[in-house]
Scaffold this active site. Structure first.
Site, PDB file in Angstrom:
ATOM      1  N   CYS A 178       2.075   9.640 -12.182  1.00  0.00           N
ATOM      2  CA  CYS A 178       0.921  10.291 -12.813  1.00  0.00           C
ATOM      3  C   CYS A 178       1.125  11.796 -12.835  1.00  0.00           C
ATOM      4  O   CYS A 178       0.822  12.468 -13.815  1.00  0.00           O
ATOM      5  CB  CYS A 178      -0.365   9.969 -12.053  1.00  0.00           C
ATOM      6  SG  CYS A 178      -0.659   8.212 -11.824  1.00  0.00           S
ATOM      7  N   CYS A 193      -0.339   9.485  -7.100  1.00  0.00           N
ATOM      8  CA  CYS A 193       0.740   8.730  -7.738  1.00  0.00           C
ATOM      9  C   CYS A 193       1.747   9.653  -8.422  1.00  0.00           C
ATOM     10  O   CYS A 193       1.395  10.505  -9.235  1.00  0.00           O
ATOM     11  CB  CYS A 193       0.131   7.690  -8.684  1.00  0.00           C
ATOM     12  SG  CYS A 193       0.784   7.610 -10.346  1.00  0.00           S
ATOM     13  N   CYS A 235       6.148   1.533   6.617  1.00  0.00           N
ATOM     14  CA  CYS A 235       4.694   1.349   6.552  1.00  0.00           C
ATOM     15  C   CYS A 235       3.963   2.111   7.659  1.00  0.00           C
ATOM     16  O   CYS A 235       4.283   1.992   8.842  1.00  0.00           O
ATOM     17  CB  CYS A 235       4.387  -0.153   6.545  1.00  0.00           C
ATOM     18  SG  CYS A 235       3.154  -0.743   7.695  1.00  0.00           S
ATOM     19  N   CYS A 240       2.139   0.189  10.364  1.00  0.00           N
ATOM     20  CA  CYS A 240       3.087  -0.438  11.294  1.00  0.00           C
ATOM     21  C   CYS A 240       3.518   0.570  12.353  1.00  0.00           C
ATOM     22  O   CYS A 240       3.652   0.242  13.531  1.00  0.00           O
ATOM     23  CB  CYS A 240       4.328  -0.940  10.551  1.00  0.00           C
ATOM     24  SG  CYS A 240       3.956  -2.062   9.193  1.00  0.00           S
TER      25      CYS A 240
END
Ligand SMILES: *[C@@H]1O[C@H](CO)[C@@H](O)[C@H](O)[C@H]1NC(C)=O
Ligand SMILES: *[C@@H]1O[C@H](CO)[C@@H](O)[C@H](O)[C@H]1NC(C)=O
Length: 491
Positions: A57, A54, A399, A402
């Site tokens: 983070c 992240c 994505c 995908c």
């Protein structure tokens, strides 16, 4: 000025050489094997629930470590820890503390028996200040105007209890409230309302005065029932008009705004443009006149609105614009509008005279690839009124799953190319509104299969060529077959 920059530069060098000389980490690393044990030994401990991937983070990490280092020499020492909550083995702890995003920082008290969410700044000095205040008493006494200036942050919401004496039922209730909400708001108490410097100083006591940096600047309440107090705070702490710009102090109001289940009116304007001032004052008046009527108002600076515009499929050329999203998701908007047009447009909206806005990508001029491109405006033609068997994929361009599925779907489409009764299609769900009463899209990719007679089901099988082909072969309805079973399908 130059010397201060230089000083900062020198300080920076000495700090970094110091920290490389001494590798000790001040932030404790916890995991499921020792979390409970370590937390239970602390009256006060701060835990960051993070994920290694992240971004927020990662940018917090050096600040958090710096704060941990400063706070380790505080008396009493304040311990900062972290837990990788994305790790499968630690997930249960994340669930226990209601972690929904990363990073989430929790302040745990009494050996972990009480937990509160950290709502403070994300840089070292701010973290240190905020945590020191979380450690002391939940509310401090204002004995002088000086106390008032230190305890009340002009840019934030504070609650001050005004009492005839620091005892009794109301005082206890106030203290309980302060304990409960101390990570959200500043709390103080006083015997002398004059010292607060805002509001009526001859108010009857006990009173709770909420001080805020917007609207009427303060509100009083004499109802000390805890539930009523929380409601009072909730209602008084969202500005009539929430501003979305660079000011980090507005973040807390933005969070509240987007989490409030009301219809949202949002306007985007360039705050540096000539029309900004008149646009804002008109819009502000409008927000005030609709207060309490189920609409909440946001004004966003174009500079900060990339994601907002993208989300709604709009662009900066359409600004100034106004947009309403109802709680059911229905959208309405008007672009390139002048300050004079705001009020009439909103009145039309309230009267139901504005047509709903449905986002659709342009209809493609050519559509001759094996997988057909569908947009919102062609969903009816390709799916709802089509008499063919249709497998449709809802995807997002970014994505990964995908992207993996794309060539597979293409092979499936090639396989069925000769079959006039089967269509393989895709719809970019970031560019197109998808009717929620027909399709439930929880993630990407999502696939649906509509049979020739109109049965619509989500495809939850494997995302392999073989599995998809087998599914279609098994579930497709051919015209001859549907005719035999007496379907009303047109022939
Ligand atoms: C908790 O356990 C993990 C894994 O064994 C270890 O890396 C970590 O240092 C431990 N934390 C503390 C504070 O002992
Ligand atoms: C906002 O307006 C200012 C002044 O007209 C202009 O310089 C700036 O480029 C505009 N910002 C955007 C994002 O269009």
């Amino acid at each position: 000025m130059a010397s201060r920059v230089l000083a900062a530069f020198i300080l920076l060098i000495s700090i970094s050489s110091f920290s490389s000389a001494e590798e000790k980490e001040h932030v404790l690393t916890l995991d499921h094997s020792n979390f409970t044990d370590i937390v239970s030994k602390h009256d006060f401990i701060v835990v960051e629930f993070y994920a290694p991937w992240c971004g927020h983070c990662k940018s917090l990490a050096p600040e958090y470590e710096k704060a941990a280092s400063v706070l380790s020499s505080h008396d009493p020492a304040i311990v900062l820890a972290k837990l990788d909550a994305s790790d499968e083995a630690n997930k249960e702890l994340g669930t226990k503390f209601g972690i929904q995003g990363f990073p989430t920082i929790k302040i745990l008290r009494n050996g972990g028996k009480n937990s509160q969410e950290y709502k403070g700044p994300r840089e070292a000095d701010g973290i240190v200040d905020y945590l020191k205040r979380q450690l002391g008493p939940a509310s401090s006494e204002i004995k002088s105007a000086q106390d008032s200036a230190t305890l009340i942050d002009e840019k934030k919401i504070s609650l001050v209890g005004i009492f005839p004496k620091f005892a009794g039922e109301e005082y206890e209730k106030f203290t309980a409230l302060a304990e409960k909400l101390r990570s959200d708001y500043g709390f103080a108490h006083t015997l002398d309302a004059k010292l607060i410097g805002r509001g009526d100083s001859s108010v009857s006591v006990p009173t709770i005065r909420l001080l805020k940096p917007f609207d009427e600047r303060f509100v009083d309440s004499q109802n000390f029932d805890l539930e009523a107090l929380e409601k009072f705070i909730e209602e008084s702490s969202v500005p009539t008009l929430v501003i979305f710009d660079n000011d980090p102090n507005n973040q807390v109001y933005l969070d509240k705004y987007f989490n409030t289940p009301s219809s949202k009116v949002m306007a985007v304007v360039n705050f540096s443009s000539d029309s900004y001032t008149s646009f804002r004052s008109t819009y502000e008046e409008l927000a005030a006149s609709y207060k309490g009527k189920g609409l909440i108002f946001l004004l966003a600076d174009l500079e900060n609105s990339d994601n907002l515009l993208k989300y709604f499929g709009l662009n900066s050329e359409q600004v100034p614009l106004i947009l309403v999203q109802k709680t059911n998701g229905d959208k309405y908007f008007k672009d390139n509008l002048t300050p004079n047009e705001i009020a009439p447009w909103l009145k039309d909206f309230v009267n139901g005279a504005v047509r709903q806005f449905i986002k659709s990508a342009p209809i493609p001029e050519t559509n001759d690839e094996p997988v057909k491109v569908v947009v919102t405006n062609t969903l009816a033609e390709f799916v709802f009124t089509s008499t063919k068997n249709v497998l449709i994929e809802f995807y997002a361009p970014w994505c990964g799953h995908c992207k993996k599925l794309a060539p597979i779907l293409e092979e499936v489409a090639v396989h069925f190319e000769k079959d006039a009764e089967v269509v393989i299609a895709k719809l970019d769900a970031t560019e197109n509104d998808v009717p929620g009463d027909s399709f439930e899209i929880q993630g990407y990719p999502t696939m649906y299969f509509k049979s020739a007679s109109g049965k619509l089901v989500s495809y939850d099988g494997d995302r392999t060529k073989e599995a998809i082909i087998e599914y279609i072969e098994k579930n497709k309805e051919t015209k001859t077959a549907t005719a035999q079973t007496g379907s009303k399908d047109e022939l």
